[in-house]
Design an enzyme around this catalytic site. Structure first.
Site, PDB file in Angstrom:
ATOM      1  N   TYR A  95      25.092 -36.827  -7.534  1.00  0.00           N
ATOM      2  CA  TYR A  95      25.445 -38.147  -7.032  1.00  0.00           C
ATOM      3  C   TYR A  95      25.666 -39.103  -8.200  1.00  0.00           C
ATOM      4  CZ  TYR A  95      23.990 -36.281  -2.547  1.00  0.00           C
ATOM      5  OH  TYR A  95      23.886 -35.511  -1.421  1.00  0.00           O
ATOM      6  N   CYS A 127      32.205 -32.721   0.446  1.00  0.00           N
ATOM      7  CA  CYS A 127      30.929 -33.397   0.210  1.00  0.00           C
ATOM      8  C   CYS A 127      29.798 -32.389  -0.012  1.00  0.00           C
ATOM      9  CB  CYS A 127      30.610 -34.356   1.350  1.00  0.00           C
ATOM     10  SG  CYS A 127      30.693 -33.641   2.993  1.00  0.00           S
ATOM     11  N   HIS A 128      29.993 -31.141   0.393  1.00  0.00           N
ATOM     12  CA  HIS A 128      28.963 -30.117   0.177  1.00  0.00           C
ATOM     13  C   HIS A 128      28.787 -29.798  -1.311  1.00  0.00           C
ATOM     14  CE1 HIS A 128      32.747 -27.834   0.508  1.00  0.00           C
ATOM     15  NE2 HIS A 128      32.185 -26.942  -0.281  1.00  0.00           N
ATOM     16  N   GLU A 154      31.755 -20.258  -1.937  1.00  0.00           N
ATOM     17  CA  GLU A 154      32.602 -20.579  -3.082  1.00  0.00           C
ATOM     18  C   GLU A 154      32.147 -19.863  -4.339  1.00  0.00           C
ATOM     19  OE1 GLU A 154      33.143 -24.813  -3.498  1.00  0.00           O
ATOM     20  OE2 GLU A 154      33.850 -25.021  -1.434  1.00  0.00           O
TER      21      GLU A 154
END
Length: 159
Positions: A95, A127-128, A154
């Site tokens: 963040y 957002c993950h 991913e």
């Protein structure tokens, strides 16, 4: 218009308005949130293309989405969501790093987290891929289990 598709992380409701994707919602679906969805249309071209691209993503055949998007949010949320799209497939950012990329101090991490949590188009606006400063998985609107599955999908695709 909207449709529902199956995915490895549960059913997803895809929503479009005026030819642009406005939401991807996790099941169980909530309809009392005031969002306009309109009637179901499984054959709508934008929804069908979104479903196709999500299917390719989950099959590890697609790393970058190419869809017309129209997420609804404040100017700050829009800036955060645009920055999320710069986090590459298989990568993560904290963040604080997202705040820094927006030209803000680390003190804005909480505001970035709140905007991240309001992202109406998860997966496509990734957002993950935003994690805690110490590398831990932190809140996710779809639940931490889904976030972990998306990140593992991913990572596995990279090797």
């Amino acid at each position: 218009m909207w449709t529902v598709i199956d995915s490895p992380i549960g059913e997803l409701r895809l929503v479009e308005q005026a030819g642009r994707i406005t939401a991807i919602e996790f099941s169980p679906f909530g309809d009392a949130d005031g969002r306009v969805r309109g009637p179901r249309d499984d054959a709508h071209p934008v929804l069908a293309e979104c479903a196709r691209q999500l299917g390719a993503y989950f099959a590890r055949e697609l790393k970058d989405f190419d869809l017309p998007l129209a997420p609804v949010g404040s100017a700050f949320q829009q800036r955060v969501w645009a920055q999320l799209q710069e986090i590459g497939y298989g990568e993560t950012a904290s963040y604080g790093q997202v705040a820094g990329r927006l030209g803000l101090t680390n003190a804005a991490s909480r505001a970035v987290g709140l905007a991240n949590g309001r992202n109406p188009i998860p997966i496509v606006i990734p957002c993950h891929r935003v994690i805690g400063a110490n590398g831990t998985l932190t809140g996710y609107a779809g639940g931490l289990e889904r976030k972990q599955l998306l990140l593992e999908l991913e990572q596995d695709a990279l090797f």
